[in-house]
Motif scaffolding. Structure first.
Motif, mmCIF file in Angstrom:
data_model
loop_
_atom_site.group_PDB
_atom_site.id
_atom_site.type_symbol
_atom_site.label_atom_id
_atom_site.label_comp_id
_atom_site.label_asym_id
_atom_site.label_seq_id
_atom_site.Cartn_x
_atom_site.Cartn_y
_atom_site.Cartn_z
ATOM 1 N N PHE A 51 0.804 -1.220 0.000
ATOM 2 C CA PHE A 51 0.000 0.000 0.000
ATOM 3 C C PHE A 51 0.841 1.277 0.000
ATOM 4 C CE2 PHE A 51 -2.671 -3.274 2.047
ATOM 5 C CZ PHE A 51 -3.748 -3.249 1.178
ATOM 6 N N LEU B 291 -4.639 2.268 6.499
ATOM 7 C CA LEU B 291 -4.001 2.501 5.207
ATOM 8 C C LEU B 291 -2.964 3.611 5.299
ATOM 9 C CD1 LEU B 291 -7.144 2.159 2.957
ATOM 10 C CD2 LEU B 291 -5.017 0.886 2.580
ATOM 11 N N ALA C 23 -0.249 4.705 2.592
ATOM 12 C CA ALA C 23 -1.147 5.077 1.499
ATOM 13 C C ALA C 23 -1.624 6.518 1.648
ATOM 14 C CB ALA C 23 -2.348 4.138 1.474
#
Length: 270
Positions: free
Chosen positions: A3, A25, A30
Motif C-alpha cells: 500500500f 491505510l 497510502a
C-alpha cells in the motif's frame, strides 16, 4: 499489494470500518481519499491520516459522484484501490417493513456502490492496475432474520463483484469481496426499522464484536495477500461464512472462460 504510495478511496469513511480502514491505510503509507456525507467527521478522520483528501457527497447523487471521482483521480494521478463501503443496515420483520425501506437500502447499499465501481473500472483498466474492494457482510452469505433488505443488497453486491472480477481478470485489476460479521460500529444504531426511521440503539452482538481497527487490519492483510473472498468474523458467524465460501477453483474456472474468449463469443451472438 504493497500500500505504500498508493491512493486509496474509501466511501463511508467518517466512522466504523471505513474510518478504521483509512487510519490503517495511512499507517501503511497510502494516501487516502475520504468520502461520506458528514464533512466534519471526515475531517476528523483525515486529521489522523497525514496527507488525505476529503470529498464529502451523498453516494446516491450521480453528479456529485462523478465530480468526486474526477477529483480523486487527479489528486495523485490515479486511484489505486477503492473501497465500496458506504451502507445502511436494517432491523425489522419483512411482514412489517414499508417498501420505502427496501428502496432506500437498495439505493444506498447496492445501486450507489455499483455506480462507484462503474466510475472507476475504465480508469483502472486503462492503467492496467488497481483493485476494487466491496464490503458485503456475512448477511451477504447467509440470510439473516430482520435483515431481508440488507441481505438482498449484500448478496447482490457480492454477485456484481464476482461477475466483475471475471470480466476484469485479464486487465490487471483485482476485485475483493469482504464479508464482515459483527464489528464494533454504529451499524445497528443507524439501521432502519420498519417505517424507515433509525433504530437508535445497538445490538449486544455488535457491541461485543470485533474492534473496527482489528477488522480493518485483517481486511488489508488479506487484500495484500491477494485474497478474493475475505471473511472477517468470529464464532458462529465465521462458521456460517466459511460454510458458504466460494472455492478459489470456481473463481479460476470463470476467469478461464473469459481468457478463452467467452465474452467475445457472447457479443458475436454465438
Amino acid at each position: 499489494m504493497d500500500f505504500t504510495g498508493k491512493t486509496a478511496w474509501i466511501t463511508g469513511a467518517s466512522s466504523g470500518i471505513g474510518a478504521a480502514l483509512a487510519r490503517d491505510l495511512s499507517r501503511r503509507g497510502a494516501h487516502c481519499v475520504l468520502s461520506g456525507r458528514d464533512e466534519a467527521r471526515l475531517q476528523s478522520v483525515a486529521d489522523d491520516c497525514g496527507e488525505a483528501l476529503v470529498l464529502p457527497f451523498d453516494v446516491r447523487d450521480d453528479d456529485a459522484l462523478a465530480e468526486a471521482r474526477d477529483k480523486a483521480i487527479h489528486w495523485k494521478g490515479g486511484v489505486d484501490i477503492a473501497f465500496a463501503n458506504a451502507g445502511v443496515s436494517q432491523r425489522s420483520r419483512a411482514l412489517d417493513t414499508d417498501m420505502k425501506v427496501y428502496r432506500e437500502i437498495i439505493a444506498i447499499d447496492l445501486t450507489a456502490q455499483i455506480a462507484f465501481a462503474q466510475g472507476l473500472i475504465g480508469h483502472m483498466s486503462e492503467r492496467g492496475s488497481g483493485a476494487l474492494a466491496f464490503v458485503s457482510s456475512i448477511a451477504g452469505k447467509v440470510g439473516v432474520p430482520m435483515r431481508t433488505a440488507y441481505c438482498a443488497v449484500k448478496f447482490g453486491l457480492a454477485g456484481y463483484a464476482d461477475a466483475l472480477r471475471a470480466e476484469l481478470s485479464q486487465s490487471g485489476v483485482g476485485v475483493h469481496v469482504i464479508y464482515p460479521g459483527s464489528v464494533v460500529t454504529d451499524v445497528a444504531r443507524n439501521a432502519l426499522v420498519a417505517d424507515g426511521s433509525a433504530r437508535g440503539r445497538s445490538d449486544k452482538a455488535i457491541d461485543e464484536g470485533i474492534p473496527a481497527r482489528e477488522a480493518a487490519a485483517t481486511m488489508l492483510d488479506a487484500i495484500a495477500r491477494g485474497e478474493r473472498e475475505i471473511i472477517v468474523a468470529r464464532g458462529f458467524e465465521e462458521q456460517m461464512g466459511e460454510t458458504r465460501r466460494t472455492p478459489d477453483a470456481l473463481f479460476d474456472q470463470v476467469a478461464g472462460m473469459v481468457a478463452a474468449g467467452y465474452m467475445e463469443r457472447m457479443e458475436a451472438g454465438e
